[in-house]
Design a protein around this motif. Structure first.
Motif, short mmCIF file in Angstrom:
data_model
loop_
_atom_site.label_atom_id
_atom_site.label_comp_id
_atom_site.label_asym_id
_atom_site.label_seq_id
_atom_site.Cartn_x
_atom_site.Cartn_y
_atom_site.Cartn_z
N GLY A 111 10.62 4.69 0.48
CA GLY A 111 10.97 5.92 0.08
C GLY A 111 11.89 6.68 1.14
O GLY A 111 13.01 7.17 1.03
N GLU A 112 11.68 6.66 2.33
CA GLU A 112 12.33 7.14 3.75
C GLU A 112 13.70 6.22 3.81
O GLU A 112 14.59 6.75 4.12
N THR A 113 13.46 4.99 3.47
CA THR A 113 14.72 4.22 3.82
C THR A 113 15.98 4.52 2.60
O THR A 113 17.07 4.88 2.90
N ILE A 114 15.29 4.99 1.43
CA ILE A 114 16.18 5.42 0.25
C ILE A 114 16.88 6.68 0.80
O ILE A 114 18.12 6.97 0.52
N ARG A 115 16.07 7.85 1.20
CA ARG A 115 16.42 8.97 1.79
C ARG A 115 17.24 8.93 2.69
O ARG A 115 18.16 9.74 2.96
N ASN A 116 17.05 8.05 3.80
CA ASN A 116 17.74 7.61 4.97
C ASN A 116 19.23 7.36 4.85
O ASN A 116 20.37 7.58 5.24
N VAL B 159 9.11 14.18 3.57
CA VAL B 159 8.50 15.00 5.09
C VAL B 159 8.02 14.09 6.25
O VAL B 159 7.88 14.36 7.32
N SER B 160 7.99 12.70 5.86
CA SER B 160 7.40 11.80 6.87
C SER B 160 8.53 11.02 7.55
O SER B 160 9.68 11.27 7.22
N ASP B 161 8.13 10.34 8.73
CA ASP B 161 9.11 9.71 9.42
C ASP B 161 8.32 8.48 9.97
O ASP B 161 8.47 8.12 11.33
N LEU B 162 7.69 7.53 9.16
CA LEU B 162 7.06 6.46 9.74
C LEU B 162 8.06 5.34 10.20
O LEU B 162 7.70 4.55 10.89
N THR B 163 9.26 5.20 9.39
CA THR B 163 10.02 4.40 9.95
C THR B 163 11.28 4.68 11.10
O THR B 163 11.81 4.06 11.41
N HIS B 164 11.05 5.69 11.57
CA HIS B 164 11.76 6.46 12.72
C HIS B 164 13.43 6.20 12.27
O HIS B 164 13.95 5.78 13.19
N MET C 203 21.14 -4.36 14.68
CA MET C 203 20.37 -3.09 14.39
C MET C 203 19.32 -3.12 15.10
O MET C 203 18.81 -4.14 15.96
N VAL C 204 18.42 -1.90 15.13
CA VAL C 204 17.16 -1.68 16.12
C VAL C 204 15.97 -1.77 15.25
O VAL C 204 15.97 -0.98 14.41
N LYS C 205 15.23 -2.63 15.68
CA LYS C 205 14.05 -2.47 14.83
C LYS C 205 13.21 -1.19 15.29
O LYS C 205 13.01 -0.85 16.29
N THR C 206 12.93 -0.47 14.34
CA THR C 206 12.08 0.87 14.21
C THR C 206 10.74 1.03 13.97
O THR C 206 10.04 1.62 14.63
N GLY D 140 0.88 -1.02 0.09
CA GLY D 140 0.01 -0.17 -0.06
C GLY D 140 0.81 1.24 0.04
O GLY D 140 2.06 1.15 0.14
N ILE D 141 0.25 2.35 -0.09
CA ILE D 141 0.86 3.62 0.00
C ILE D 141 1.84 3.92 1.10
O ILE D 141 2.77 4.42 0.94
N GLU D 142 1.31 3.48 2.32
CA GLU D 142 2.34 3.61 3.55
C GLU D 142 3.53 2.84 3.33
O GLU D 142 4.44 3.44 3.47
N GLY D 143 3.46 1.76 2.73
CA GLY D 143 4.48 0.89 2.72
C GLY D 143 5.58 1.46 1.58
O GLY D 143 6.78 1.47 1.81
#
Length: 105
Positions: free
Chosen positions: A9-14, A65-70, A90-93, A1-4
């Motif tokens: 996208g966040e992991t790529i940016r991070n 602008v999101s941080d769903l994955t912390h 690693m830490v599960k986020t 889904g869109i949230e995933g």
């Protein structure tokens, strides 16, 4: 889904921020993101599907602008695969859908 999709996208940016690169370099690294491991004809089909394209584009912009994955830089589908060796230390986020997200300690 869109949230995933936003979360990926966040992991790529991070990763780009962590490595001092740009998102394109991180997204295209070999064996990192499942899309690029698909057969070329399947990649082409998905890229030509306007609904998939629009959803991916919106998710990409939202991930800025999101941080769903912390702050996660890695993820895996634990429903299909067991916990990967690279996740040790690693830490599960976050858990989003069937994907678990991690970052380094």
């Amino acid at each position: 889904g869109i949230e995933g999709m936003i979360a990926v996208g966040e992991t790529i940016r991070n990763r780009a921020e962590r490595h001092g690169t740009i998102p394109a370099i991180e997204a295209l690294r070999p064996h990192q993101y499942a899309f690029w491991m698909r057969p070329r004809d399947e990649q082409a089909r998905l890229l030509q599907d306007e609904a998939v394209y629009v959803k991916a584009k919106l998710a990409w912009y939202a991930s800025e602008v999101s941080d769903l994955t912390h702050g996660a830089t890695h993820y895996e589908n634990l429903h299909d695969f067991k916990r990967p060796k690279w996740a040790r230390g690693m830490v599960k986020t976050a858990v989003i859908g069937e994907h678990t997200f991690w970052k380094e300690k």
